[in-house]
Design an enzyme around this catalytic site. Structure first.
Site, PDB file in Angstrom:
ATOM      1  N   GLY A   1       0.821  -1.211   0.000  1.00 53.76           N
ATOM      2  CA  GLY A   1       0.000   0.000   0.000  1.00 53.76           C
ATOM      3  C   GLY A   1       0.852   1.257   0.000  1.00 53.76           C
TER       4      GLY A   1
ATOM      5  N   SER B   1       2.878   6.524   2.237  1.00 55.16           N
ATOM      6  CA  SER B   1       3.813   7.593   1.853  1.00 55.16           C
ATOM      7  C   SER B   1       4.503   8.147   3.085  1.00 55.16           C
ATOM      8  CB  SER B   1       3.107   8.759   1.154  1.00 55.16           C
ATOM      9  OG  SER B   1       1.910   8.373   0.569  1.00 55.16           O
TER      10      SER B   1
ATOM     11  N   LYS C   1      -6.955  -1.368  11.418  1.00 56.49           N
ATOM     12  CA  LYS C   1      -7.809  -1.653  12.580  1.00 56.49           C
ATOM     13  C   LYS C   1      -8.954  -2.598  12.244  1.00 56.49           C
ATOM     14  CE  LYS C   1     -10.076   2.735  11.714  1.00 56.49           C
ATOM     15  NZ  LYS C   1      -9.070   3.222  10.750  1.00 56.49           N
TER      16      LYS C   1
ATOM     17  N   GLY D   1      -3.955   6.298  16.084  1.00 54.09           N
ATOM     18  CA  GLY D   1      -2.867   6.844  15.254  1.00 54.09           C
ATOM     19  C   GLY D   1      -1.528   6.981  15.934  1.00 54.09           C
TER      20      GLY D   1
ATOM     21  N   LYS E   1     -11.618  -0.200  17.446  1.00 56.67           N
ATOM     22  CA  LYS E   1     -10.479   0.147  18.302  1.00 56.67           C
ATOM     23  C   LYS E   1     -10.713  -0.318  19.733  1.00 56.67           C
ATOM     24  CE  LYS E   1      -9.521   3.964  15.220  1.00 56.67           C
ATOM     25  NZ  LYS E   1      -9.975   5.340  14.893  1.00 56.67           N
TER      26      LYS E   1
END
Lengths: 443, 443
Positions: free
Chosen positions: A11, A17, A106, A135, A206
């Site tokens: 990915g 990135s 997740k 995150g 989560k």
């Protein structure tokens, strides 16, 4: 031992990135920490020709996952492609090929985390997923390592930035739900299809992961009771504010005698609670441990570089383990058989708003109903509704069992004097400092 | 491999008793995590006869440190006795005897941490000290592991519970400094001799440790510039409050191009800053990373069980490392030569309160002085002082260099119109979201 560790990246979107940027920009620090170079050898993408916001040599890109999963030179797979079933197979194959895996996914970890831990263990591979929850906040390590010697009783999280942004706008600026959602979409804090966020599913994933770690038991996604924020009315936020509460979408994971409950629901949270000050798109996870008491971890819940920070920190751990020869020794295996708490074992405080006929004795009927069920009130507010022969009653109860409260709701709806049960929400934090085993009071 | 790990405990005070309780109460969890039993074999005490709030078999106690440090059956030393020079020798001897060490001793780590890390490394021993900073908050791991892939630019901490309790009382209840201190002493949040807390030295020790970890450089205690809270006047908290600031004793550690500054000083912190909501005796550490952005770790900064949680979590790490055969591989060695920033390289916003003669042109003179130094104002408030021919002026500047600001102060004092420079404080958080490299704005 290799003097270079090669990564395969599945990915190359927002997080992917970010991972490439961090590995490039922090190479010197990585070499110092690990004593070896770290480089991305190949990247799985959907299209070779897409323009990207990170420079990657085209020869590194591939559209064939086998180029990465079967490459003997690749040591670690970083999965940031998203998706569930197909991705699950890739990761199982990666473990079978003795590759360590770091993921930010997740959805996948919430559904198949337990199986993936087992597959990693079986193959003596590492499996880390810090970025899957909140995150950039290092909360999974906080629980697994930092509080490893404690017995965690309760985890409460603001673990969805989109809904927290919407609720902040509603609270602070009086936006309606729909206007706040629209602004969140314009600013990129909400997706075009916000369903998973506003219905609480994202937060539920989560919380399932957090519940597993905190209580060492196999919490499944379907164990999480979920209520979203779509039907929230501004009035309830405003009444809440008047009473000293902030409306937040709170994920709960609680354990008592190894019986657990996990839920996500809009909650009126005492403004004294540390989570009440978490604003906008920020996330925070509050952990109550038997010994440590109250702790909270705060930070960005999403975003390219914050999420990539969590991914690369996991990568650092994986590579350290490789170099120390201790890969696959940190996997998490549930210690306790799962047992869910029933409604009569669960207690809480509740807020409710009712429309009643404006006549003598109306409140008395309602009060009697609650009294008979031994539910007492902490706050009561009654105001007439203009131009209609009705009144609005707001109640905040003291602690009662969920069972009992549901019973009260059923009976309320049958009262002739009740025109409409407008809303009800859990109230939290009034009693935050009266948790089992502690007599501590804070001013 | 031993099927049992034996601990030697140096000290049986508040934290030591907590450590014993946690090890006893959580034995089952420890065995699950570590695959072996953990027990305390001997405890160094000053007196064998003292009554204690934890049950310990008297045969475990000794008044001779050598009984522990030279005992070949003891694997790990837990140092919770406090003190500096003597304790330092004990720990050096423990490393020489190949024992791992966990300590909660901030005074020791602040002074000799670098030497102790080196001694541990030389002897292939582990040395952990999570409990030395912010009690139960797992902040050292948060920085060393959770944010290992990021470049930390700034650490700000409320790392002293006593002073935060005093400042909360002054802010919320209008107490004077002395009354607030008295109440803190009565409640056990301040010691009979509060000097190290209120003069900022305790916070400075923790900031030296945090600075070392965050920036991988040998910050010494004497590098930390310290101002305490003893001379704070309630007026400044009240003006601050009016302007949207909360007065907090903030420890700073900042790095730019590997030039660092570390300080502890009373600061007027924007109420929008996450640290502004940290109340009473709680601690919190805010970390700004280049990639992750803003994170914060919140929790109890002291107390028997919270601090013991950090000690035992370190112990779990040490024992895991022993069992994996990777002891002594995690020691921290500074990557960068220390370089301190000079006053002209440091910038900030400042608040100041001045008494001036109440006459035409008074403010104009002051304004000209700042204007000539290119310091502009964000806020100005002038009020007459009753029954005296004078006025009080409150100023909040925009960003300026510390050098320039000090220059302004020197010149101010010489102005004939200035009766007294009452106070000045650093202002922080207005520009928290304009840090180098980010253009992010939060509402």
């Amino acid at each position: 031992m290799r003097d270079k560790v090669s990564i395969g990246l599945l990915g190359l979107g927002v997080v992917g990135s970010g991972v490439i940027k961090l590995i490039e920009n922090h190479q010197e620090k990585l070499v110092h920490q690990l004593g070896c170079e770290v480089s991305v050898k190949s990247v799985l993408v959907r299209s070779l020709d897409k323009t990207r916001n990170v420079e990657v040599d085209r020869t590194f890109l591939t559209t064939n996952p086998d180029d990465i999963i079967n490459d003997p030179e690749i040591d670690v797979i970083v999965e940031v492609m998203g998706g569930i079933e197909e991705t699950y197979q890739y990761i199982l194959n990666a473990f079978a090929n003795k590759k360590h895996v770091v993921t930010a996914n997740k959805d996948l970890v919430a559904l198949y985390g337990t199986n993936l831990e087992a597959a990693a263990r079986k193959n003596k591979c590492d499996f880390y997923y810090e970025a899957s929850v909140a995150g950039g906040i290092p909360i999974l390590r906080g629980i697994a390592d930092g509080l490893s010697s404690d017995r965690i009783q309760k985890v409460m999280g603001i673990v969805n930035g989109t809904t927290n942004y919407i609720l902040t706008k509603m609270s602070n600026e009086g936006f309606s739900y729909l206007d706040a959602l629209k602004e969140a979409q314009e600013l990129g804090f909400a997706e075009a299809d916000p369903t998973a966020d506003v219905e609480g599913l994202d937060a539920a994933r989560k919380m399932a992961i957090l519940g597993r770690l905190a209580f060492s038991t196999d919490v499944a996604l379907e164990d999480v009771e979920v209520t979203g924020i779509k039907s929230l009315e501004l009035e309830d936020l405003q009444y809440g504010d008047k009473f000293g509460y902030a409306m937040k979408l709170i994920g709960y994971a609680q354990s008592k005698d190894h019986q657990i409950e996990v839920s996500v629901q809009p909650t009126l949270l005492s403004k004294e609670h540390p989570l009440a000050d978490v604003k906008n798109e920020y996330n925070a996870v509050y952990v109550y441990g038997e010994a440590v008491g109250e702790t909270m971890f705060y930070g960005p819940g999403a975003g390219s570089l914050p999420t990539a920070t969590a991914v690369v920190s996991d990568l650092v751990t994986v590579i350290k383990n490789m170099r120390l020869g201790v890969s696959g020794t940190h996997s998490l295996e549930a210690r306790f058989k799962k047992e869910l708490r029933s409604a009569d074992q669960r207690s809480g405080q509740y807020y409710l708003r009712i429309h009643v006929k404006d006549r003598v004795g109306a409140f008395s009927e309602i009060s009697t109903l609650f009294n008979d069920l031994e539910i007492s009130f902490k706050r009561i507010l009654q105001t007439p509704i203009k131009k209609r022969e009705s009144a609005e009653i707001i109640l905040v109860t003291h602690q009662t069992s969920l069972d009992n409260f549901q019973h009260a709701l059923d009976q309320l709806k049958k009262l002739e004097v009740v025109l409409q049960l407008k809303s009800y929400y859990k109230v939290e934090g009034d009693a935050a400092y009266e948790l089992a085993g502690t007599t501590k009071t804070l001013s």
